[in-house]
Design an enzyme around this catalytic site. Sequence first.
Site, PDB file in Angstrom:
ATOM      1  N   GLY A 196       0.826  -1.195   0.000  1.00  0.00           N
ATOM      2  CA  GLY A 196       0.000   0.000   0.000  1.00  0.00           C
ATOM      3  C   GLY A 196       0.859   1.242   0.000  1.00  0.00           C
ATOM      4  N   ASP A 218      -3.659   6.033  12.752  1.00  0.00           N
ATOM      5  CA  ASP A 218      -4.267   5.272  11.659  1.00  0.00           C
ATOM      6  C   ASP A 218      -4.984   4.040  12.217  1.00  0.00           C
ATOM      7  OD1 ASP A 218      -4.938   4.926   9.004  1.00  0.00           O
ATOM      8  OD2 ASP A 218      -3.163   3.732   8.533  1.00  0.00           O
TER       9      ASP A 218
END
Length: 703
Positions: free
Chosen positions: A16, A130
Amino acid sequence: MERIGRYELLSLIGRGGMGEVWRAHDAGRGRDVALKLLPTTLSENSEYQRRFRRESHLVARLREPHLIPIHDHGEIDGRLFLDMRLVEGRSLHEVLRDEGPLPVRRAVALLGQVADALDAAHADGLVHRDVKPSNVLVTPNDFVYVVDFGLAYAVDTPRTRLTMTGVTLGTLEYMAPERFSNRPVDGRTDVYSLACMLFECLTRDTPFPGDFPTQMFGHLNVDPPRCSERSPGVPVALDAVVARGMAKVPGDRFATAGDLVAAAREALRGAPRETASRPAVVSPAVVSPAGAAVDGAAAATALVSLPPVATARPSGNGSVALASPAVARPAEGPVPHPSGPLDFSDPARPAPGAPPPEFRRPGSRRPRRGVVWAAAGVLVLAAVVALVVTTVPLAGSPAPAPVAGSATPTVVGTVPVGASPVAVQVAPDGRFAYVADRDAGVLTVVDTATDTATGTIPVPDGGPQAVAFSPDGRHAYVGIARGAGGEVGVVDTAAGAVTATIPTRSAPMMLVVSPDGRRVHASETGSIAVIDTDTNAVVDRVEGVRPHGLALSPDGTLLAVAEYDADVVRILGAVDGRPVATIPVGRSPHAVAWHRTAPRVLVTDYAGDSVSVIDPSSARVVATVPTAVHPQAVTTSADGRHAYVAAIDASVVQVLDTTTSAVTATVPTGRGPSSVAVTPDGRKAYVTDLLDGTMTVLNVAEA
């Protein structure tokens, strides 16, 4: 096979915006790990490099069990990297994808473990930034790990300038409003994300779906939808919990992640139980060293998906993970008590009529709240009559003579003991046991004659996580997590109350009491506190060690210290802390136990799925015994002929013959066995089932 530095890259787990996660083999240490390689753009950024190194070091030193341990970090072949434990299981993102909305109590139980990890990080000055389902790893036994602190920032740090690299720092669906401006963030930023996750766990939807402008507008301007309207069966009271957790202004949110989960548990009080049961748990089929990391953009995890049916087969290191067959158990019901039944059906519910204990999680810094009583005189009188009286047997009786231990114990019962039983110890006379219930902030008292919980002892202002008795049984010492630090509580066992507290540098994970009762050794981060029991004060410290497990030799002269990160056991002089020997053992030594009659020390190698047997006189490992996955606790039988090993992720206790170092039995327990203790007469063993809120009772006496 591709290599980077000393790592052989075995398979790509996820990719990612924040880099790649590989299943890799560390050739230097001979173990499989989760290796996160950050993008070269970040590796070339000097500002990010400095922050990455500093904060990776801070995360690596944290000892909260729900945080993935970082073995190593730095730069290798021009790329920043994190070497982390590899875990088998699924991400919470995958759980929601495969199963849909979760039963309410299961959702709260999973997020309670996330809150433990976040509060521990916040207490050490770190914010995750996150928090989301793909960064939460769930083992087959519903044990949770929080991963990917690669975006972690120090508390009060404003928004990063690294967005120039094109990397999205954070995930839009869970971003707090302050993340969209150049305002400081703190732990309440993660609380917002945790509330978004609670919404998703209950509904399977994110609060504000849609494209970038729609989501951003929602986070900044729109109240979250009501969970109860989206998902039938969700108590209406949870809507207010989500709404407060997602308040636009940080000061209007819960102060800590633990506070949010405590409020969610309170909202469940009196709510009907879900009719749908949680899916059956299957133990991992493949033994793997633990550890994991994920990357947000790909929603991929470093958890390796498990086959639908678990079968035992050898792993790369020769050990075998054992599937847990079904075990017939007595029907669970109310626990008899002199003043009425104790009800442990709701983890947040105190004993009937008793004032609820102050709910604190490790790392939590929530101030105490007053309890407002609004009741007429008759109701007050009724409440007084209904108060639970903690029944504590008299201490100080001589310990009974031990019977011969069995090589093949059997399960004889299961005792409900609270919300999160993390540790159990039996009093020296064998008449009662204390169970540390971390989430409820109490010690549960168990009568060993009847194997019933007879009451609770409130632990002020913290979560108990370790227990040890004085030799005469008149006092117990409790390791307590409290804010960024910790303390040791002193319990008068006759009165059934905490009578003193002793501040420590960090929350003690392990306590041992000297045979003469004059000293208590308490593990701290980077040291061992030595407590004088006459003055109830820390009088000395052993510095330069990173203790996890502690054990005293039977004569009290030597102290064995398991150092989780260094893969060693150190033998120290118990009185003066002098170094005697340093013995390399297996991977990630967790718990350590001294043999009762022979010169042997046993240590669980958590990530190595084995037990190392040490001869302290020669300072060497004389045997390595493969075990089920993730052995966490070990103790010996009263006669010393056997050792009992609790494997937390396999949900079994294994029996080792201490003479032959062979496994003689594997006994299924409840989910997540976290500790094991044997009665002084050697007839019973008690195993805390962390994820079930129960304690498994074993008959360990030879027939």
